[in-house]
Enzyme design. Structure first.
Site, PDB file in Angstrom:
ATOM      1  N   THR A  52       0.826  -1.205   0.000  1.00 27.84           N
ATOM      2  CA  THR A  52       0.000   0.000   0.000  1.00 27.84           C
ATOM      3  C   THR A  52       0.860   1.255   0.000  1.00 27.84           C
ATOM      4  OG1 THR A  52      -1.693  -1.241   1.208  1.00 27.84           O
ATOM      5  CG2 THR A  52      -1.922   1.136   1.182  1.00 27.84           C
ATOM      6  N   TYR A 140       6.716 -11.954   4.337  1.00 24.01           N
ATOM      7  CA  TYR A 140       5.488 -11.361   3.807  1.00 24.01           C
ATOM      8  C   TYR A 140       5.010 -12.194   2.626  1.00 24.01           C
ATOM      9  CZ  TYR A 140       2.592  -7.585   1.713  1.00 24.01           C
ATOM     10  OH  TYR A 140       1.584  -6.839   1.163  1.00 24.01           O
ATOM     11  N   LYS A 168       3.539 -12.167   7.737  1.00 20.10           N
ATOM     12  CA  LYS A 168       2.276 -11.549   7.326  1.00 20.10           C
ATOM     13  C   LYS A 168       1.737 -12.368   6.164  1.00 20.10           C
ATOM     14  CE  LYS A 168       0.172  -7.523   5.107  1.00 20.10           C
ATOM     15  NZ  LYS A 168       0.383  -6.194   4.461  1.00 20.10           N
TER      16      LYS A 168
END
Length: 302
Positions: A52, A140, A168
Site C-alpha cells: 500500500t 510477507y 504476514k
C-alpha cells in the site's frame, strides 16, 4: 501456536501506511502526519514502504526518507518497514537503511521476478537474508504480487531461526494461514493481511492484522481485533458490515489509490497522487468509495 494478541512485542494493530506525494516527490511531513494520526487513534505500529506504500516505486533515497520520517513520528512505537527486493543484496541494502533509521524489524517478500526453479530455492533465499540481517524479519506472503507462495514447509524449516520473528499472510487463503498457525510456536508472530478474513484469523490464533483499512479507521480495526478474542458477535458485525465492504473497494480499485482517496476525504492527507503504473480514482470510482465510507463513518468515529 503463534503469540496471543496481548503478548505481541509489535502490537496487534499495525498499519501498512501509504506514501503521500506532493508535486511528484515524497511528502515527509505528510508521512509524519499520517503516522501520528493512526497511532493516536488506536494503531500499535507502522509498516511503511509496503504494498500500500508503493515501495516498488520508491528510490533508495525516498525509501530512507519515508522510513526515517515514520520512525521519528512513531516516537517509540514499533516501525517495521517493508524491505522487499528481488535479490538478497537488494533486500539486505534496504534492511541496513531501515536499521540505521531505527526501525524495529522488516517485512521481506520472496523474489518477485525470478522464482525458484527447484526445491529449496526459496529457503536458500530466506536463509541468505537471515544470515546477514541486522533486524528481525517478518516474512510477507503475497502471492498475487510475488507470483509464488511462502508455503508451510518453508516456514516450518526456518521458524526456529532467532532472527525470524513471524509472517504476514496476504494470500487470502485461510486454510493456508491456519496451517502456519498449526506448525509454528508461541513466539511466532502471524499477522493477517487479508482484511476480510481478519476476524476468522484472530479467532483461530493469529497475532493481529496488518491491514490497509487501518490507515483511515485505526480505532475500528483495533476494536475488531480485540472483539475477535473477546466478543465474537461484535467482531462479526464489524467484519461483515464495515471491513469487508471497504476491503472489497480496495480490491476493485487498487489499495494505494483507494486508501489515499479515503484519507483525503477524511482530511488526513491533502493529495491522492499515486505513481505509475497506478492511477488515481476517477469521479465515479470516488463516488462509489464514498458511498461505502459513509456507511462506516458512524461506527468508526475517530
Amino acid at each position: 501456536m503463534p503469540t496471543a494478541p496481548a503478548d505481541s512485542e509489535y502490537g496487534t494493530t499495525l498499519v501498512p501506511t501509504v506514501t503521500p506525494f506532493s508535486d511528484g516527490s515524497v511528502d515527509a511531513e505528510a508521512v509524519a502526519d499520517l503516522s501520528e494520526f493512526v497511532l493516536s487513534n488506536g494503531a500499535d505500529g507502522l509498516i511503511p514502504c509496503g504494498t500500500t506504500g508503493e515501495f516498488a516505486s520508491l528510490s533508495l533515497d525516498e525509501y530512507e526518507t519515508v522510513v526515517s520520517a515514520s520512525v521519528d513520528a512513531a516516537d517509540g512505537a514499533p516501525v517495521l518497514p517493508g524491505a522487499g527486493h528481488t535479490s538478497v543484496a537488494g533486500t539486505l541494502e534496504r534492511i541496513d537503511i531501515a536499521a540505521d533509521c531505527g526501525a524495529d524489524a522488516v517485512l521481506v517478500v520472496l523474489p518477485y521476478f525470478h522464482g525458484e526453479n527447484g526445491a529449496g530455492g526459496n529457503e536458500r533465499f530466506v536463509r541468505a537474508v537471515l544470515a546477514e540481517t541486522e533486524l528481525p524479519l517478518i516474512l510477507y506472503n503475497i502471492p498475487s504480487c510475488v507470483g509464488q507462495t511462502i508455503d508451510a514447509d518453508l516456514i516450518e524449516a526456518v521458524a526456529d531461526h532467532p532472527d525470524l520473528a513471524g509472517m504476514k499472510d496476504t494470500s487470502g487463503d485461510l486454510t493456508h494461514l491456519l496451517e502456519i498457525i498449526r506448525r509454528t510456536g508461541e513466539d511466532f508472530h502471524l499477522f493477517q493481511g487479508w482484511d476480510s478474513q481478519l476476524v476468522p484469523a484472530i479467532s483461530m490464533g493469529a497475532t493481529g492484522g496488518i491491514n490497509a483499512v487501518t490507515n483511515y479507521f485505526p480505532g475500528m480495526m483495533a476494536e475488531t481485533i480485540d472483539a475477535a478474542a473477546n466478543d465474537l458477535d461484535r467482531a462479526r458485525d464489524l467484519q461483515l458490515d464495515h471491513i469487508a465492504p471497504l476491503f472489497n473497494a480496495s480490491l476493485e480499485f487498487g489499495f494505494a489509490p483507494t486508501t489515499k482517496t479515503i484519507l483525503v476525504e477524511r482530511g488526513v492527507i491533502d493529495d491522492d497522487a499515486v505513481r505509475p503504473p497506478l492511477v488515481e480514482l476517477d469521479d465515479d470510482q470516488k463516488a462509489a468509495v464514498r458511498d461505502v465510507l459513509d456507511a462506516t463513518r458512524g461506527v468508526a468515529a475517530e
